[in-house]
Design a protein around this motif. Structure first.
Motif, PDB file in Angstrom:
ATOM      1  N   GLY A   1       0.770  -1.220   0.000  1.00  0.00           N
ATOM      2  CA  GLY A   1       0.000   0.000   0.000  1.00  0.00           C
ATOM      3  C   GLY A   1       0.802   1.270   0.000  1.00  0.00           C
TER       4      GLY A   1
ATOM      5  N   GLY B   1       2.642   2.194  -2.595  1.00  0.00           N
ATOM      6  CA  GLY B   1       2.978   2.576  -3.947  1.00  0.00           C
ATOM      7  C   GLY B   1       4.148   1.780  -4.463  1.00  0.00           C
ATOM      8  N   MET B   2       4.408   1.981  -5.715  1.00  0.00           N
ATOM      9  CA  MET B   2       5.432   1.159  -6.349  1.00  0.00           C
ATOM     10  C   MET B   2       6.816   1.471  -5.807  1.00  0.00           C
ATOM     11  SD  MET B   2       5.933   2.865 -10.055  1.00  0.00           S
ATOM     12  CE  MET B   2       7.430   1.940 -10.293  1.00  0.00           C
TER      13      MET B   2
ATOM     14  N   LEU C   1       7.305  -1.143  -3.082  1.00  0.00           N
ATOM     15  CA  LEU C   1       7.078  -2.557  -3.301  1.00  0.00           C
ATOM     16  C   LEU C   1       8.371  -3.210  -3.763  1.00  0.00           C
ATOM     17  CD1 LEU C   1       3.635  -2.387  -5.065  1.00  0.00           C
ATOM     18  CD2 LEU C   1       4.130  -3.046  -2.740  1.00  0.00           C
TER      19      LEU C   1
ATOM     20  N   TYR D   1       4.059  -2.949 -17.006  1.00  0.00           N
ATOM     21  CA  TYR D   1       3.313  -1.711 -17.246  1.00  0.00           C
ATOM     22  C   TYR D   1       2.096  -1.644 -16.323  1.00  0.00           C
ATOM     23  CZ  TYR D   1       0.455   1.631 -19.821  1.00  0.00           C
ATOM     24  OH  TYR D   1      -0.328   2.692 -20.169  1.00  0.00           O
TER      25      TYR D   1
ATOM     26  N   LYS E   1       2.801  -0.894 -12.624  1.00  0.00           N
ATOM     27  CA  LYS E   1       2.868   0.510 -12.278  1.00  0.00           C
ATOM     28  C   LYS E   1       1.485   1.062 -11.988  1.00  0.00           C
ATOM     29  CE  LYS E   1       5.241   2.076 -15.781  1.00  0.00           C
ATOM     30  NZ  LYS E   1       5.984   3.029 -16.618  1.00  0.00           N
ATOM     31  N   LYS E   2       0.479   0.435 -12.533  1.00  0.00           N
ATOM     32  CA  LYS E   2      -0.890   0.856 -12.253  1.00  0.00           C
ATOM     33  C   LYS E   2      -1.436   0.188 -11.010  1.00  0.00           C
ATOM     34  CE  LYS E   2      -2.058   1.950 -17.008  1.00  0.00           C
ATOM     35  NZ  LYS E   2      -2.275   3.380 -16.784  1.00  0.00           N
ATOM     36  N   GLY E   3      -0.628  -0.610 -10.355  1.00  0.00           N
ATOM     37  CA  GLY E   3      -1.035  -1.165  -9.078  1.00  0.00           C
ATOM     38  C   GLY E   3      -1.365  -2.639  -9.100  1.00  0.00           C
ATOM     39  N   TYR E   4      -1.189  -3.305 -10.208  1.00  0.00           N
ATOM     40  CA  TYR E   4      -1.534  -4.720 -10.275  1.00  0.00           C
ATOM     41  C   TYR E   4      -0.305  -5.561  -9.955  1.00  0.00           C
ATOM     42  CZ  TYR E   4      -5.987  -3.369 -12.167  1.00  0.00           C
ATOM     43  OH  TYR E   4      -7.231  -2.821 -12.304  1.00  0.00           O
ATOM     44  N   ASP E   5      -0.247  -5.987  -8.718  1.00  0.00           N
ATOM     45  CA  ASP E   5       0.885  -6.802  -8.298  1.00  0.00           C
ATOM     46  C   ASP E   5       0.836  -8.179  -8.930  1.00  0.00           C
ATOM     47  OD1 ASP E   5       1.766  -4.766  -6.836  1.00  0.00           O
ATOM     48  OD2 ASP E   5       1.232  -5.580  -4.888  1.00  0.00           O
ATOM     49  N   ARG E   6      -0.372  -8.702  -9.001  1.00  0.00           N
ATOM     50  CA  ARG E   6      -0.527 -10.028  -9.590  1.00  0.00           C
ATOM     51  C   ARG E   6      -0.627  -9.862 -11.094  1.00  0.00           C
ATOM     52  NH1 ARG E   6      -3.459  -9.363  -5.082  1.00  0.00           N
ATOM     53  NH2 ARG E   6      -3.172 -10.851  -3.403  1.00  0.00           N
ATOM     54  N   ALA E   7       0.215 -10.582 -11.779  1.00  0.00           N
ATOM     55  CA  ALA E   7       0.309 -10.389 -13.225  1.00  0.00           C
ATOM     56  C   ALA E   7      -1.038 -10.657 -13.880  1.00  0.00           C
ATOM     57  CB  ALA E   7       1.364 -11.316 -13.794  1.00  0.00           C
ATOM     58  N   PRO E   8      -1.607  -9.687 -14.576  1.00  0.00           N
ATOM     59  CA  PRO E   8      -2.928  -9.903 -15.164  1.00  0.00           C
ATOM     60  C   PRO E   8      -2.896 -10.751 -16.431  1.00  0.00           C
ATOM     61  CG  PRO E   8      -2.519  -7.572 -14.743  1.00  0.00           C
ATOM     62  CD  PRO E   8      -1.215  -8.281 -14.652  1.00  0.00           C
TER      63      PRO E   8
ATOM     64  N   GLY F   1     -11.079  -1.514 -15.234  1.00  0.00           N
ATOM     65  CA  GLY F   1     -10.139  -1.509 -16.344  1.00  0.00           C
ATOM     66  C   GLY F   1     -10.220  -2.733 -17.238  1.00  0.00           C
ATOM     67  N   PHE F   2     -10.683  -3.853 -16.699  1.00  0.00           N
ATOM     68  CA  PHE F   2     -10.654  -5.087 -17.474  1.00  0.00           C
ATOM     69  C   PHE F   2     -12.041  -5.394 -18.034  1.00  0.00           C
ATOM     70  CE2 PHE F   2      -6.912  -5.472 -14.863  1.00  0.00           C
ATOM     71  CZ  PHE F   2      -6.002  -6.002 -15.748  1.00  0.00           C
TER      72      PHE F   2
END
Lengths: 135, 393
Positions: B206, B208-209, B212, B265, B268-275, B306-307
């Motif tokens: 929490g 930010g990047m 992390l 990419y 950086k938008k906050g998705y730690d788990r690879a989408p 977003g998805f």
């Protein structure tokens, strides 16, 4: 606001910046000419980094008014002011996505949803507590 | 005369600063007043300087034995015991001389060492004319400091630690995976500026990047980043890169790196788990008059996100619509969907098309999904999503 002769509201067209100013005046009980630190409110906000013409979202949370930066600014943060016009906190958004919604929780926390779908939980001082992914 | 000349030479040796022709005080006679000139040094004007040529030095020619050259085997080495999947090939070496010129050469074996170590050039600063062959950009100079970060050698070849102590590196269009320890053995110095882009992290969520634990990888001309938490992704890279190393599959290598870049990419938008699955194709597309996009949500008040996906992907090939549990599994959702939301994308919206990666506890993934990669004003963004009445899942 345009009214027809029958006094029924037909359409309301408000530009974004006008809506924001309207929300601010509502929050400050229509004191649109509120002067803080010997400055008009708009100038005061601008001094704090808030550009009302570029703001995207204005949300009134209980005792605060939260104003976000627009997509043109490139910085998707949010600023909170109290009813006296005093700057309370700033949320510096670390994620590369504009703010979509701002809601207050019963716990006193603030929930922010980004356009990317990410959900952020802030404390009452605008500090980031948790981040929830949402697909 | 000869004696006088000898005395002058002796005086010149005794007082080189005053009587040598290089002395400015005697050469600038025009600038001196007569009094200064006569009384300046308390002596009479010296004789003009005499040039004494040195006899040429004749050196005998140096006969050096020919340098033994070692032919580097170009065969693929078998996997090392205890490290399955490890299979690396010593790349051809190119040396950079002290003058900056590049010349193809090979490395002479280092004395006292055998095997691989003998063929890996020693690194370090190179003096003039000293071991010009050891500065080999392809072999690189790399030292992982704490197991993550970007490491760049002095000659600009980038290697990256991709997890599990593995180093992903690029040579031409081929990708190599090496254990970081081996990279460290090859390395000598770490450029101080190489880690400037690595975000300092305290590991807390929490923040930010910047906080992390991320691994920033630099490819050829591009930077990308994955999370240190993405164990599954790291494992996939580990395995995938090793496989690519073995198979030398350029297409798969490019796909792998594209997947990593895309997930970075989104990180950086906050998705730690690879989408997105990195072993499946990923494309960036721009929507025209796009129709048929939907989004599945659990709460209609939170329709935006977003998805999105195509509506036809909500159906089984047999024609029946997938159940909520199946959709959760297919798109690796962290909730059980209950509602379908119609999505009306404005023409010109940037999209990332890919296949959902599996997330432990969420679902196995595999469904085709799109990520909205355009920024909208809040007003425009709200218009995109409309909850479909009566379309419960």
């Amino acid at each position: 606001m345009k009214r027809k002769k029958d006094n029924k509201i037909k359409t309301i067209k408000i530009e974004t910046s006008t809506a924001i100013k309207l929300a601010i005046s509502l929050f400050y009980e229509d004191h649109s000419d509120l002067v803080i630190d010997e400055m008009p409110l708009a100038n005061f906000l601008q001094r704090g980094g808030v550009d009302l013409n570029n703001a995207d979202l204005v949300v009134i949370l209980d005792e605060y008014i939260v104003i976000t930066n627009g997509i043109n600014t490139g910085d998707f943060g949010a600023y909170a002011f109290d009813r006296l016009g005093k700057f309370k906190w700033v949320f510096s958004n670390p994620y590369d996505s504009p703010i979509h919604t701002i809601e207050s929780q019963s716990t006193g926390q603030i929930k922010i949803t980004l356009q990317s779908g990410l959900v952020l939980l802030l404390d009452g001082e605008g500090r980031l507590l948790r981040k929830l992914e949402d697909r | 005369m000869g004696m006088a000349l000898g005395m002058y030479i002796g005086a010149a040796r005794a007082f080189p600063g005053r009587l040598t022709p290089a002395s400015n005080e005697l050469e600038k006679t025009e600038d001196l007043t007569p009094a200064q000139f006569r009384g300046g040094f308390g002596m009479r004007m010296p004789a003009p300087p005499v040039f004494i040529p040195r006899p040429p030095v004749v050196r005998p020619p140096v006969v050096r034995p020919p340098t033994p050259r070692v032919r580097i085997p170009s065969v693929v080495r078998p996997p090392i015991a205890g490290r399955p999947g490890l299979n690396w090939r010593l790349p051809g070496l190119r040396a950079v001389g002290a003058t900056g010129r590049t010349a193809a050469t090979q490395v002479r074996p280092r004395p006292g060492l055998t095997g691989l170590a003998a063929r890996i050039p020693r690194t370090g600063l190179i003096g003039r004319g000293n071991r010009t062959a050891v500065r080999a950009p392809r072999v690189g100079i790399i030292r992982p400091a704490d197991g993550r970060g970007v490491f760049r050698n002095r000659v600009g070849v980038t290697r990256s630690v991709v997890g599990y102590g593995r180093v992903l590196t690029t040579r031409g269009v081929r990708k190599f995976a090496l254990p970081a320890s081996r990279g460290a053995k090859q390395g000598g110095r770490l450029s101080k500026a190489a880690n400037d882009n690595v975000p300092p992290g305290n590991g807390k969520d929490g923040q930010g990047m910047n906080s992390l634990p991320g691994v920033k990888i630099t490819g050829v001309g591009e930077r990308f980043l994955i999370s240190g938490r993405q164990g599954a992704l790291s494992a996939a890279i580990h395995k995938g890169a090793s496989d690519l190393l073995r198979q030398r599959d350029r297409v798969a290598a490019a796909r792998l790196l594209r997947g990593i870049r895309t997930n970075a990419y989104l990180y950086k938008k906050g998705y730690d788990r690879a989408p997105f699955a990195i072993n499946r194709p990923i494309k960036r597309i721009v929507s025209g008059s796009a129709r048929g996009f939907v989004r599945i949500v659990d709460n209609p008040t939170r329709a935006a996100g977003g998805f999105i996906m195509r509506e036809r992907d909500l159906f089984h090939r047999s024609g029946r619509r997938l159940t909520a549990a199946e959709l959760k599994e297919k798109f690796a959702l962290n909730f059980t969907p209950k509602k379908i939301v119609d999505v009306k994308l404005p023409p010109g919206t940037n999209l990332i098309l890919g296949y959902a990666a599996g997330v432990k506890g969420w679902g196995s993934g595999g469904g085709r999904q799109y990520f909205i990669d355009s920024r909208f004003s809040e007003r425009e963004f709200r218009k995109i999503f409309a909850v479909r009445d009566g379309a419960d899942l």
